[in-house]
Design a protein around this motif. Sequence first.
Motif, PDB file in Angstrom:
ATOM      1  N   ARG A  87       0.826  -1.220   0.000  1.00 38.95           N
ATOM      2  CA  ARG A  87       0.000   0.000   0.000  1.00 38.95           C
ATOM      3  C   ARG A  87       0.855   1.264   0.000  1.00 38.95           C
ATOM      4  O   ARG A  87       0.670   2.162   0.819  1.00 38.95           O
ATOM      5  CB  ARG A  87      -0.946  -0.008   1.205  1.00 38.95           C
ATOM      6  CG  ARG A  87      -1.918  -1.173   1.212  1.00 38.95           C
ATOM      7  CD  ARG A  87      -2.518  -1.382   2.585  1.00 38.95           C
ATOM      8  NE  ARG A  87      -3.287  -0.218   3.015  1.00 38.95           N
ATOM      9  CZ  ARG A  87      -4.576  -0.028   2.781  1.00 38.95           C
ATOM     10  NH1 ARG A  87      -5.253  -0.941   2.123  1.00 38.95           N
ATOM     11  NH2 ARG A  87      -5.204   1.033   3.210  1.00 38.95           N
ATOM     12  N   SER A  88       1.812   1.317  -0.921  1.00 44.97           N
ATOM     13  CA  SER A  88       2.697   2.480  -0.989  1.00 44.97           C
ATOM     14  C   SER A  88       2.989   2.818  -2.446  1.00 44.97           C
ATOM     15  O   SER A  88       2.834   1.983  -3.343  1.00 44.97           O
ATOM     16  CB  SER A  88       4.007   2.210  -0.236  1.00 44.97           C
ATOM     17  OG  SER A  88       4.673   1.108  -0.793  1.00 44.97           O
ATOM     18  N   VAL A  89       3.428   4.055  -2.665  1.00 43.95           N
ATOM     19  CA  VAL A  89       3.751   4.531  -4.009  1.00 43.95           C
ATOM     20  C   VAL A  89       5.176   4.124  -4.354  1.00 43.95           C
ATOM     21  O   VAL A  89       6.117   4.389  -3.602  1.00 43.95           O
ATOM     22  CB  VAL A  89       3.592   6.068  -4.088  1.00 43.95           C
ATOM     23  CG1 VAL A  89       3.976   6.566  -5.476  1.00 43.95           C
ATOM     24  CG2 VAL A  89       2.166   6.470  -3.770  1.00 43.95           C
ATOM     25  N   LEU A  90       5.341   3.484  -5.520  1.00 40.22           N
ATOM     26  CA  LEU A  90       6.662   3.039  -5.961  1.00 40.22           C
ATOM     27  C   LEU A  90       7.299   4.002  -6.948  1.00 40.22           C
ATOM     28  O   LEU A  90       8.520   4.100  -7.022  1.00 40.22           O
ATOM     29  CB  LEU A  90       6.562   1.653  -6.607  1.00 40.22           C
ATOM     30  CG  LEU A  90       5.945   0.528  -5.757  1.00 40.22           C
ATOM     31  CD1 LEU A  90       5.892  -0.759  -6.564  1.00 40.22           C
ATOM     32  CD2 LEU A  90       6.730   0.328  -4.482  1.00 40.22           C
ATOM     33  N   HIS A  91       6.476   4.706  -7.743  1.00 44.75           N
ATOM     34  CA  HIS A  91       7.037   5.533  -8.807  1.00 44.75           C
ATOM     35  C   HIS A  91       6.036   6.610  -9.206  1.00 44.75           C
ATOM     36  O   HIS A  91       4.817   6.384  -9.177  1.00 44.75           O
ATOM     37  CB  HIS A  91       7.370   4.650 -10.019  1.00 44.75           C
ATOM     38  CG  HIS A  91       8.066   5.378 -11.132  1.00 44.75           C
ATOM     39  ND1 HIS A  91       9.323   5.906 -11.007  1.00 44.75           N
ATOM     40  CD2 HIS A  91       7.664   5.673 -12.393  1.00 44.75           C
ATOM     41  CE1 HIS A  91       9.681   6.492 -12.142  1.00 44.75           C
ATOM     42  NE2 HIS A  91       8.682   6.356 -12.998  1.00 44.75           N
ATOM     43  N   HIS A  92       6.544   7.783  -9.576  1.00 46.22           N
ATOM     44  CA  HIS A  92       5.733   8.879 -10.108  1.00 46.22           C
ATOM     45  C   HIS A  92       6.066   9.064 -11.589  1.00 46.22           C
ATOM     46  O   HIS A  92       7.224   8.930 -11.991  1.00 46.22           O
ATOM     47  CB  HIS A  92       6.017  10.187  -9.364  1.00 46.22           C
ATOM     48  CG  HIS A  92       5.573  10.176  -7.932  1.00 46.22           C
ATOM     49  ND1 HIS A  92       4.391  10.758  -7.510  1.00 46.22           N
ATOM     50  CD2 HIS A  92       6.139   9.649  -6.824  1.00 46.22           C
ATOM     51  CE1 HIS A  92       4.274  10.588  -6.205  1.00 46.22           C
ATOM     52  NE2 HIS A  92       5.322   9.928  -5.764  1.00 46.22           N
ATOM     53  N   PHE A  93       5.057   9.383 -12.376  1.00 44.01           N
ATOM     54  CA  PHE A  93       5.281   9.571 -13.808  1.00 44.01           C
ATOM     55  C   PHE A  93       4.252  10.564 -14.336  1.00 44.01           C
ATOM     56  O   PHE A  93       3.127  10.652 -13.813  1.00 44.01           O
ATOM     57  CB  PHE A  93       5.148   8.231 -14.546  1.00 44.01           C
ATOM     58  CG  PHE A  93       5.586   8.271 -15.986  1.00 44.01           C
ATOM     59  CD1 PHE A  93       6.927   8.262 -16.321  1.00 44.01           C
ATOM     60  CD2 PHE A  93       4.657   8.334 -17.009  1.00 44.01           C
ATOM     61  CE1 PHE A  93       7.327   8.298 -17.648  1.00 44.01           C
ATOM     62  CE2 PHE A  93       5.046   8.380 -18.328  1.00 44.01           C
ATOM     63  CZ  PHE A  93       6.393   8.359 -18.647  1.00 44.01           C
ATOM     64  N   HIS A  94       4.630  11.310 -15.363  1.00 43.67           N
ATOM     65  CA  HIS A  94       3.707  12.256 -15.990  1.00 43.67           C
ATOM     66  C   HIS A  94       3.586  11.915 -17.467  1.00 43.67           C
ATOM     67  O   HIS A  94       4.586  11.857 -18.191  1.00 43.67           O
ATOM     68  CB  HIS A  94       4.211  13.688 -15.818  1.00 43.67           C
ATOM     69  CG  HIS A  94       3.220  14.716 -16.300  1.00 43.67           C
ATOM     70  ND1 HIS A  94       1.934  14.791 -15.811  1.00 43.67           N
ATOM     71  CD2 HIS A  94       3.312  15.698 -17.218  1.00 43.67           C
ATOM     72  CE1 HIS A  94       1.293  15.781 -16.406  1.00 43.67           C
ATOM     73  NE2 HIS A  94       2.106  16.336 -17.269  1.00 43.67           N
ATOM     74  N   PHE A  95       2.359  11.680 -17.924  1.00 49.15           N
ATOM     75  CA  PHE A  95       2.118  11.279 -19.310  1.00 49.15           C
ATOM     76  C   PHE A  95       2.030  12.467 -20.270  1.00 49.15           C
ATOM     77  O   PHE A  95       1.822  12.264 -21.473  1.00 49.15           O
ATOM     78  CB  PHE A  95       0.828  10.459 -19.401  1.00 49.15           C
ATOM     79  CG  PHE A  95       0.978   9.040 -18.918  1.00 49.15           C
ATOM     80  CD1 PHE A  95       1.735   8.126 -19.623  1.00 49.15           C
ATOM     81  CD2 PHE A  95       0.360   8.632 -17.749  1.00 49.15           C
ATOM     82  CE1 PHE A  95       1.874   6.821 -19.181  1.00 49.15           C
ATOM     83  CE2 PHE A  95       0.490   7.328 -17.295  1.00 49.15           C
ATOM     84  CZ  PHE A  95       1.254   6.425 -18.019  1.00 49.15           C
ATOM     85  N   LYS A  96       2.139  13.683 -19.762  1.00 45.37           N
ATOM     86  CA  LYS A  96       2.132  14.900 -20.590  1.00 45.37           C
ATOM     87  C   LYS A  96       0.851  15.025 -21.409  1.00 45.37           C
ATOM     88  O   LYS A  96       0.875  15.324 -22.596  1.00 45.37           O
ATOM     89  CB  LYS A  96       3.356  14.926 -21.528  1.00 45.37           C
ATOM     90  CG  LYS A  96       4.678  14.915 -20.779  1.00 45.37           C
ATOM     91  CD  LYS A  96       5.858  14.907 -21.732  1.00 45.37           C
ATOM     92  CE  LYS A  96       7.168  14.861 -20.969  1.00 45.37           C
ATOM     93  NZ  LYS A  96       8.331  14.792 -21.847  1.00 45.37           N
ATOM     94  N   GLY A  97      -0.257  14.789 -20.759  1.00 42.12           N
ATOM     95  CA  GLY A  97      -1.556  14.903 -21.416  1.00 42.12           C
ATOM     96  C   GLY A  97      -2.602  14.126 -20.653  1.00 42.12           C
ATOM     97  O   GLY A  97      -2.289  13.299 -19.798  1.00 42.12           O
TER      98      GLY A  97
END
Length: 875
Positions: A87-97
């Motif tokens: 129950r934790s965040v492993l990675h952040h990402f932005h799809f640019k849209g």
Amino acid sequence: MKFAYRFSNLLGTVYRCGNLNFTCDGNSVISPVGNRVTVFDLKNNKSSTLPLATRYNVKCVGLSPDGRLAIIVDEGGDALLVSLVCRSVLHHFHFKGSVHSVSFSPDGRKFVVTKGNIAQMYHAPGRKREFNAFVLDKTYFGPYDETTCIDWTDDSRCFAVGSKDMSTWVFGAERWDNLIYYALGGHKDAIVACFFESSSLDLYTISQDGALCVWQCDTSPEGLRPKAPTGWKADLLQGEEEEEEEEREEETTVRGKTAPAPEEQQGKVKYSRLAKYFFNKEGDFNNLTAAAFHKKTHLLVTGFASGIFHLHELPEFNLIHSLSVSDQRVASIAVNGSGDWIAFGCAGLGQLLVWEWQSESYVLKQQGHFNSMVSLAYSPDGQYIVTGGDDGKVKVWNTLSGFCFVTFTEHSSGVTGVTFTVTGYVIVTSSMDGTVRAFDLHRYRNFRTFTSPRPTQFSCVAVDCSGEVVSAGAQDSFEVFIWSMQTGRLLDVLSGHEGPISSLCFSPVKSVLASASWDRTVRLWDMADSWRTTETLGLTSDALAVTFRPDGAELAVATLNSQITFWDPENAVQTGSIEGRHDLKTGRKELDKVTAKHSAKGKAFTALCYSADGQSVLAGGMSKFVCIYHVKEQILRKKFEISRNLSLDAMEEFLNRRKMTEFGNLALIDQDAGAEDGVAIPLPGVKKGDMSSRRLKPEIRVTSLRFSPTGRCWAATTTEGLLVYSLDAQMLFDPFELDTDVTPARIRAAVRQQDLTRAILMAFRLNERTLLQEVLESVPWDEVEVVSSSLPELYVEKVLEFLASSFEVSRHLEFYLIWTQKLLLVHGQKLKSRAGKVLPAVQFLQKSIQRHLDSVSKLVLAARWNTPGGERGLC
């Protein structure tokens, strides 16, 4: 008091927008709620909210085939890779849209997102550590309008993408020689869903106008031929760099054509349309809004804008079932792995339904307040929370399961106040419809309705410590009405205020009522002295909230100038004040003409409550912050940020300059006109859509605050829902009188030497839960009384708190009940002398034991009912 409170659960709201998912075992539903995600465990009857939040409302959730990972994407295109195991965040990402949908391949090696008019395929993150969890593999072009849906074949060789341009595209996930892309038409409206048949390339496409097309492929999945690796290797050997770059660009990009040349189609996969069916032949239904398909059972579920859903068997299109589950559009549908349960999400009313179609019964039926929640109250044992909303509904929530188990709908207007009586089985509510109602939690009915001689709107309600006297404050007549709970008769009308009554509160220990008003006064009324005004407390600004300390020795008042003042109710003397304007930190709304700093001058604390031990006060208002102040020191102890959701208004301190143009603020323009649930584009002659409806951006605010009587958690009704913050027992290291001699090894050595009292004292000084459990459970049950009698008075309260928390997780029910009984028998008189201090621990203990009592009672009743000579046989 320890302030290791962390967000633990979100109640009051079960679904907002986005897609629903079932877990791999089919026993839990994953539902997006605003910018958070809640998991509803249908088997164990529990709900829990993941301890994470996105920057905007969640748009879509993709679940990996093994159920370990989830990709959560918000409206701004920000994605979180989440481990559902820890129950934790492993990675952040932005799809640019803006991303419309995300789907993992069945083998778990790839996932596809639809963004704009393209589809992008990424390598799925594995179980090993990676520098970049999201690696782009290919980008697929073809549709002219926004892409809407994705589906994979069972062998992960191909996937299909639907679009708003009424076309469906089939792409190869690998470089196949006879299938690179294929475009399918045949529809007259936007594609809502597309599904592959099991172990086949045959396809079903469904459009918004209620049309279903059945497509047959002339090639099986095994007939797909890998493309021979010719061209780029030869170019690499010959060193021709230009051709090499061109070939590599072809490897990462697939550009589809709606009408390819005939020579390009030779030897390729071909599709033919076998049939076309229509859902709304009679014109009874509105647009088709959601669909789901279970491949093993060939079950197709479709939802419509009118709240109706259909079950069909494919490919024959036989209607199995049709039912209306709501009067709002069905926004999302999901089917579990076995095909027995179907989940429906209705965003308009915030409904979440799980339907078992074979038995035609509800597995889960939950709905939050579809307008903002205004007030809340804890039951005396902390087991239940009651909430009242602007929608006129009163809901009771179980704090352990997180589910609403009863809803009262007798009020015809917004509910303004709710409270429990001292027994915990009666709820009293006030409303703008001019009534105060009492509800029975035994029979779930409205057994008393209190009214005033003249129609008036009630703004607040309070019940005295005996539960016999009910009071309510009027908003328009400036009076306080007093009724008898037993007879329902009006006992008295208290006059004297010159402004609307904003808050009422009875003293916990005396028959004194405090009433706060906009006339800058707080009046104290003595019930024992014919409701005579004993004191009038003069304030510097309008009073917004008033509350007594749990021991009744102090009164706190929140005023319009952002101050909290503390009073001695016996002598009517002010004992202190807190200036909270700078702690509120209000945000700037999109349409505000002034800065947040200047607009904060008109903001104040509107909700106020004491902690269970009375040492601190909790305050919230027109802000995203909740503040905890130390009463004696009059300082800020901690500030909680209840939300970071930028989809709400007044979240940012400064305006976004990118939204400012030479023509004004872009927030004034309805950006979502023409969307599926938005307003139709306002062109002359257009008859579609409700032109009176507009998208609104709700403002973040805290409307009510309450501390649990157990002291273990507190709750707040906010724009996001009902937020519950609990003590974080796992992360808290809080030793008590720790010494260098206190170590786990020495504690275990004392247990082996049968020096049990010393071992318990040392374990509580170290205060490690696992070690405490080990030591307490090593005490023989027949020696519990001797050991408990030898415990110092200082440690008894700590043992009681530990026993209360152990009842919730331990299986040794009788053993811990023996501990509780012996402790209370031996130390009962001493604990009574310190009742104010130990009350939260005792109430926490009562809550835990009561829960087990209810569970055992149900089992006993069920056993008696099923026995041949039991009650059923006597009926």
